[in-house]
Write an enzyme that holds these catalytic residues in place. Structure first.
Site, PDB file in Angstrom:
ATOM      1  N   SER A  11       0.786  -1.149  -0.019  1.00  0.00           N
ATOM      2  CA  SER A  11      -0.101  -0.109   0.158  1.00  0.00           C
ATOM      3  C   SER A  11       0.816   1.347   0.085  1.00  0.00           C
ATOM      4  CB  SER A  11      -1.011  -0.106   1.114  1.00  0.00           C
ATOM      5  OG  SER A  11      -2.026   0.928   0.815  1.00  0.00           O
TER       6      SER A  11
ATOM      7  N   LYS B 274     -21.287  16.618   9.110  1.00  0.00           N
ATOM      8  CA  LYS B 274     -20.178  17.190  10.126  1.00  0.00           C
ATOM      9  C   LYS B 274     -19.647  16.237  11.061  1.00  0.00           C
ATOM     10  CE  LYS B 274     -17.329  20.301  11.595  1.00  0.00           C
ATOM     11  NZ  LYS B 274     -16.280  20.548  10.630  1.00  0.00           N
TER      12      LYS B 274
END
Length: 298
Positions: free
Chosen positions: A120, A172
């Site tokens: 990765s 949010k």
């Protein structure tokens, strides 16, 4: 009496000579081992070694070493020894960009030597190098992105804990622990993941000279052995760390055995160990309690 005086004078001269040897020896060692660096082998032109070990939570130490060796006139090539499952997106990209700068602006040869794992974010970093060397049994690839975080809403209900949230917009507080994601939150995070994924694909295409469709076939999070990665053109050759040193020296035009220089590994104090532990706690809290983190990991 004169004989004793001659012996004393001889001893004084001998000691003075010994002190001079030690003095100039220390000057020589200071020149050979500047700062925290140590030369491990050879006395010729030098190859610097930078270790990239463990999960990549920040880029500061590796970028600092790249800058230092990039500016050093006695360093002809850099070998990054990677043994990492990847880590944060931003620090992985920062290391990648600094490798490119060292190559393009400083004119240094950069070779990657993959250890047990370079997956990765560890593989993303490798894509910036002039050449990638992997062991046949190296675990690499894992081209992809992940966000994960725990939810404990049912547990909180059982023990009587409730969250009160005031927010400026619907999305949010995405990643909060007290409830599962809404569908809109999942769509938003998926869009973030896919944009970051496309950035990874861009890097592999550019670094490895592969067509985008070819990279897409490989970029599903799968891991590969070094030998498999070699057949897929994800790495350049198979070999170990010593092979990477020789390749870097050859590419840099170094004749004979190069000097290998790297920073010393200081013995950790109790304060270093405590700081490392607190850093891991902070990373855990920031990524899993404080909100979701986008990761090039595993």
């Amino acid at each position: 009496m004169a004989r004793k005086r001659d012996i004393v004078i001889g001893v004084i001269i001998g000691l003075s000579f010994l002190v001079a040897i030690v003095f100039f020896g220390l000057i020589f060692l200071a020149a050979m081992f500047p700062g925290d660096d140590v030369t491990l082998a050879g006395f010729g032109e030098k190859v610097a070694v930078i270790d990239v070990y463990g999960t990549i939570y920040n880029s500061e130490n590796v970028v600092r070493q790249l800058k230092k060796y990039g500016r050093a006139g006695n360093i002809d090539a850099v070998v990054l020894h990677i043994n990492s499952p990847g880590g944060g997106v931003a620090p992985s990209q920062e290391i990648y960009n600094e490798i490119l700068r060292v190559r393009d602006e400083e004119g240094k040869i950069v070779v990657v030597s993959m250890g047990s794992m370079a997956a990765s974010g560890g593989y993303l970093i490798a894509c910036a190098a002039d050449k990638i060397v992997a062991n046949p049994g190296t675990m690499t690839g894992s081209i992809g992105v992940i966000i994960s975080f725990p939810t404990a809403g049912k547990l909180f209900e059982k023990i009587g804990i409730a969250y009160e949230t005031v927010k400026s917009g619907e999305l949010k507080d995405v990643g909060t622990m007290d409830r599962r994601m809404t569908e809109n939150e999942r769509k938003m995070l998926t869009s973030v993941i896919m944009d970051t994924y496309e950035q990874f694909v861009d890097i592999v295409c550019e670094g490895r000279g592969l067509e985008r469709e070819e990279v897409y076939r490989l970029a599903n999070g799968s891991i590969f052995t070094g030998r498999q990665a070699y057949t897929m053109n994800l790495v350049d050759t198979l070999g170990g760390f010593e092979d990477a040193i020789r390749i870097a020296a050859d590419m840099a035009g170094i004749s004979g055995e190069p000097g290998i220089i790297k920073e010393r590994d200081p013995q950790p104090s109790i304060w270093d160990l405590m700081g490392s532990f607190m850093g891991k706690v902070e990373n855990l809290a920031g990524s899993e309690v404080g909100g979701p983190s986008v990761m090039y990991l595993y």
